[in-house]
Motif scaffolding. Structure first.
Motif, PDB file in Angstrom:
ATOM      1  N   ASP A 141       0.804  -1.218   0.000  1.00 41.44           N
ATOM      2  CA  ASP A 141       0.000   0.000   0.000  1.00 41.44           C
ATOM      3  C   ASP A 141       0.841   1.274   0.000  1.00 41.44           C
ATOM      4  O   ASP A 141       0.319   2.364  -0.227  1.00 41.44           O
ATOM      5  CB  ASP A 141      -0.956  -0.020   1.190  1.00 41.44           C
ATOM      6  CG  ASP A 141      -2.132   0.925   1.004  1.00 41.44           C
ATOM      7  OD1 ASP A 141      -2.659   0.979  -0.126  1.00 41.44           O
ATOM      8  OD2 ASP A 141      -2.503   1.624   1.967  1.00 41.44           O
ATOM      9  N   GLY A 142       2.129   1.147   0.296  1.00 47.33           N
ATOM     10  CA  GLY A 142       3.050   2.254   0.034  1.00 47.33           C
ATOM     11  C   GLY A 142       3.142   3.357   1.072  1.00 47.33           C
ATOM     12  O   GLY A 142       3.693   4.420   0.767  1.00 47.33           O
ATOM     13  N   VAL A 143       2.625   3.152   2.284  1.00 48.97           N
ATOM     14  CA  VAL A 143       2.759   4.195   3.298  1.00 48.97           C
ATOM     15  C   VAL A 143       4.101   4.007   4.017  1.00 48.97           C
ATOM     16  O   VAL A 143       4.300   3.011   4.709  1.00 48.97           O
ATOM     17  CB  VAL A 143       1.586   4.171   4.298  1.00 48.97           C
ATOM     18  CG1 VAL A 143       1.765   5.248   5.365  1.00 48.97           C
ATOM     19  CG2 VAL A 143       0.269   4.332   3.560  1.00 48.97           C
ATOM     20  N   THR A 144       5.004   4.972   3.805  1.00 49.31           N
ATOM     21  CA  THR A 144       6.342   4.867   4.394  1.00 49.31           C
ATOM     22  C   THR A 144       6.249   4.759   5.912  1.00 49.31           C
ATOM     23  O   THR A 144       5.520   5.518   6.543  1.00 49.31           O
ATOM     24  CB  THR A 144       7.175   6.111   4.029  1.00 49.31           C
ATOM     25  OG1 THR A 144       7.184   6.237   2.619  1.00 49.31           O
ATOM     26  CG2 THR A 144       8.607   5.971   4.512  1.00 49.31           C
ATOM     27  N   GLY A 145       6.973   3.819   6.459  1.00 44.25           N
ATOM     28  CA  GLY A 145       6.984   3.645   7.908  1.00 44.25           C
ATOM     29  C   GLY A 145       5.905   2.701   8.384  1.00 44.25           C
ATOM     30  O   GLY A 145       6.108   1.952   9.328  1.00 44.25           O
ATOM     31  N   LEU A 146       4.760   2.707   7.709  1.00 46.02           N
ATOM     32  CA  LEU A 146       3.639   1.843   8.112  1.00 46.02           C
ATOM     33  C   LEU A 146       3.653   0.527   7.347  1.00 46.02           C
ATOM     34  O   LEU A 146       3.519  -0.541   7.933  1.00 46.02           O
ATOM     35  CB  LEU A 146       2.303   2.569   7.885  1.00 46.02           C
ATOM     36  CG  LEU A 146       1.033   1.777   8.223  1.00 46.02           C
ATOM     37  CD1 LEU A 146       0.956   1.472   9.724  1.00 46.02           C
ATOM     38  CD2 LEU A 146      -0.221   2.523   7.777  1.00 46.02           C
ATOM     39  N   ASN A 147       3.794   0.602   6.030  1.00 42.76           N
ATOM     40  CA  ASN A 147       3.738  -0.602   5.203  1.00 42.76           C
ATOM     41  C   ASN A 147       5.081  -1.012   4.626  1.00 42.76           C
ATOM     42  O   ASN A 147       5.227  -2.110   4.111  1.00 42.76           O
ATOM     43  CB  ASN A 147       2.757  -0.419   4.037  1.00 42.76           C
ATOM     44  CG  ASN A 147       1.382   0.052   4.484  1.00 42.76           C
ATOM     45  OD1 ASN A 147       0.928   1.099   4.079  1.00 42.76           O
ATOM     46  ND2 ASN A 147       0.729  -0.719   5.333  1.00 42.76           N
ATOM     47  N   GLN A 148       6.056  -0.103   4.652  1.00 40.04           N
ATOM     48  CA  GLN A 148       7.377  -0.373   4.056  1.00 40.04           C
ATOM     49  C   GLN A 148       8.342   0.706   4.516  1.00 40.04           C
ATOM     50  O   GLN A 148       7.900   1.785   4.914  1.00 40.04           O
ATOM     51  CB  GLN A 148       7.281  -0.326   2.523  1.00 40.04           C
ATOM     52  CG  GLN A 148       6.891   1.079   2.014  1.00 40.04           C
ATOM     53  CD  GLN A 148       7.126   1.266   0.533  1.00 40.04           C
ATOM     54  OE1 GLN A 148       6.243   1.060  -0.265  1.00 40.04           O
ATOM     55  NE2 GLN A 148       8.350   1.653   0.176  1.00 40.04           N
ATOM     56  N   PRO A 149       9.644   0.444   4.451  1.00 43.43           N
ATOM     57  CA  PRO A 149      10.589   1.545   4.653  1.00 43.43           C
ATOM     58  C   PRO A 149      10.577   2.438   3.411  1.00 43.43           C
ATOM     59  O   PRO A 149      10.164   1.989   2.342  1.00 43.43           O
ATOM     60  CB  PRO A 149      11.945   0.838   4.802  1.00 43.43           C
ATOM     61  CG  PRO A 149      11.770  -0.495   4.157  1.00 43.43           C
ATOM     62  CD  PRO A 149      10.312  -0.849   4.211  1.00 43.43           C
ATOM     63  N   GLY A 150      10.995   3.689   3.545  1.00 40.87           N
ATOM     64  CA  GLY A 150      11.076   4.579   2.382  1.00 40.87           C
ATOM     65  C   GLY A 150      12.067   4.036   1.359  1.00 40.87           C
ATOM     66  O   GLY A 150      13.000   3.311   1.703  1.00 40.87           O
ATOM     67  N   ILE A 151      11.844   4.380   0.090  1.00 37.40           N
ATOM     68  CA  ILE A 151      12.802   4.006  -0.965  1.00 37.40           C
ATOM     69  C   ILE A 151      13.866   5.094  -0.982  1.00 37.40           C
ATOM     70  O   ILE A 151      13.589   6.235  -1.360  1.00 37.40           O
ATOM     71  CB  ILE A 151      12.120   3.942  -2.352  1.00 37.40           C
ATOM     72  CG1 ILE A 151      10.858   3.073  -2.294  1.00 37.40           C
ATOM     73  CG2 ILE A 151      13.102   3.440  -3.409  1.00 37.40           C
ATOM     74  CD1 ILE A 151       9.994   3.166  -3.558  1.00 37.40           C
TER      75      ILE A 151
END
Ligand SMILES: [Cu+2]
Length: 470
Positions: A141-151
């Protein structure tokens, strides 16, 4: 992979051949070669020649991202990067976007497609991509910190999911959003139905664009990112009128127009000459019983709307946001209303001190469109555009629906101005002019005032010059 090329320009081809070219050049590469588009032209629909067939959309002043099929998976490559976007002839903005443009390219897939999107970050800070409106695994889903680390800068991430429901979607970062969206990072996504869907009609023309906004001081190039409400450039796909292409259709075509709102205010989008129905929202196609005809539909922040109508009236029909400040460009702000103010005396005195002094809007603001006011470099007049009858006093979120009998099926070229049949254009009355009969109740009141005032009070309207709330 780093040898970027503008496929549209170098290959000189349109439509489905682009996808094929992209595939053959990079068949052995691990990543699909990123395809770039540097021109702000409206590209013809990208007709699919791999995967399931569909009727492709046309992105206003934009394009669709080619893909490759890799063992049944549709692979795309998005590159987040600084871009230069021509907002209208004479004005370029330094924005952030994807694959050479802001907004990024439209992504088109078919319901049920497995989609893999490589996202390479060439920005100076981390980013991510949120697939706005999609059903997908939570980790995609792409929410930085919530669903993944930032790119992080220089890194590439892979998103993979099945496009589960047909409809109109958007994509944008969910990392330092205030900056990244103010800088223009966003794109459109369309998922076509995989088979005949009772709620989705076949159409002859299917257009899409994003509503976005920028705050760029006249003479500068980079948007101010702290702005929340006081934007001065109201754009469709990062273009302002007269830089927005017209929507060119054939008489009696069924037309669909999709738009999504990534500004910070709502936009009542208004079409002249036709009634439309809202056939889809961010949640998918609307039930038939919920549809009614209207000529304006309001799009709230974060929403998407798709409208449909039969283009059965020939002509050049205005199509625009109905907030009048949103059909203005940068120079229209913080100017007091001067209608009815006679400044002849004072103007003379000031022009002794400032030779270029010019009175703004003494008879209304229409003069502004044609006023030859010296403009700083890299901006456009606040309202402009030359129509067949003179200046069109508009800017910002304004375009035209051009309906023509002669427009060939599948042809999106801009026809010349509409040739009105004799006797069908409003004209000047040159006969005698009787005095208007004033309505008796003018200045009347329903009840006498309890305490009548001693003398008449006359109010002159002066609009507030601030912009909080639009
Ligand atoms: Cu608006």
């Amino acid at each position: 992979m780093n040898s970027r090329r503008d496929f549209f320009k170098t290959a000189g081809i349109a439509g489905g051949a682009i996808a094929a070219a992209a595939v053959s050049r990079v068949a052995m590469a691990a990543l699909p070669e990123p395809v770039l588009q540097t021109k702000p032209d409206t590209m013809p629909p990208l007709v699919p020649n791999t995967g399931r067939p569909y009727n492709a959309v046309v992105t206003l002043n934009g394009w669709t991202l080619p893909w490759r099929m890799n063992q049944g998976v549709k692979e795309f490559h998005l590159v987040a990067e600084p871009v230069v976007r021509e907002m209208a002839p004479g004005m370029k903005a330094h924005l952030w976007g994807y694959n050479g443009q802001s907004p990024g390219p439209t992504i088109e897939v078919v319901e049920g497609d497995r989609v893999r999107i490589f996202v390479t970050n060439k920005l100076p800070e981390h980013t991510s991509v949120h697939w706005h409106g999609q059903r997908l695994p939570n980790g995609m889903d792409g929410v930085t910190g919530l669903n993944q680390p930032g790119i992080n800068p220089g890194k590439t991430f892979v998103y993979e999911f099945v496009a589960r429901r047909p409809g109109t979607f958007m994509y944008h970062p969910h990392a330092d959003e205030m900056t990244q969206m103010a800088m223009g990072m966003m794109g459109f996504w369309v998922t076509h139905p995989k088979e005949k869907n009772p709620l989705i009609d076949e159409v002859q023309r299917d257009f899409c664009f994003l509503l976005n906004a920028y705050d760029i001081d006249p003479g500068s190039y980079t948007p101010k990112i702290m702005t929340m409400l006081d934007f001065n450039l109201w754009t469709w796909n990062s273009r302002i009128f007269p830089g927005i292409d017209s929507l060119n259709v054939r008489l009696n075509d069924k037309v669909r127009i999709r738009f999504g709102n990534l500004t910070m205010t709502n936009h009542p989008i208004h079409l002249h000459g036709h009634e439309f129905q809202v056939t889809g929202t961010d949640g998918g196609p609307t039930p038939k019983g919920s549809r009614w005809h209207e000529v304006t539909t309001d799009v709230a922040v974060g929403q998407m709307r798709q409208i449909e109508f039969v283009a059965d009236e020939e002509g050049d029909w205005a199509f625009h946001c109905h907030k009048s400040h949103h059909t203005m460009n940068a120079m229209g702000h913080d100017v007091p209303t001067m209608i009815g103010v006679d400044h002849r005396g004072v103007a003379k005195k000031i022009s002794n001190l400032i030779p270029d002094y010019m009175v703004m809007g003494e008879r209304g603001m229409a003069d502004m469109g044609e006023m030859e006011m010296p403009l700083p470099d890299n901006t456009v007049p606040m309202m402009t555009g030359q129509g067949p009858f003179g200046g069109v006093e508009m800017g910002g979120m304004f375009s035209m629906l051009k309906v023509r009998k002669e427009q060939k099926p599948g042809n999106y070229e801009n026809p010349d101005w509409y040739k009105h049949p004799p006797g069908t254009v409003a004209f000047e009355w040159t006969g005698s002019m009787p005095e208007p009969a004033r309505f008796k109740a003018e200045s009347g009141q329903s009840m006498p005032l309890a305490k009548p005032s001693k003398k008449d009070i006359e109010v002159q309207i002066r609009k507030p010059s601030g912009h909080s709330g639009h």
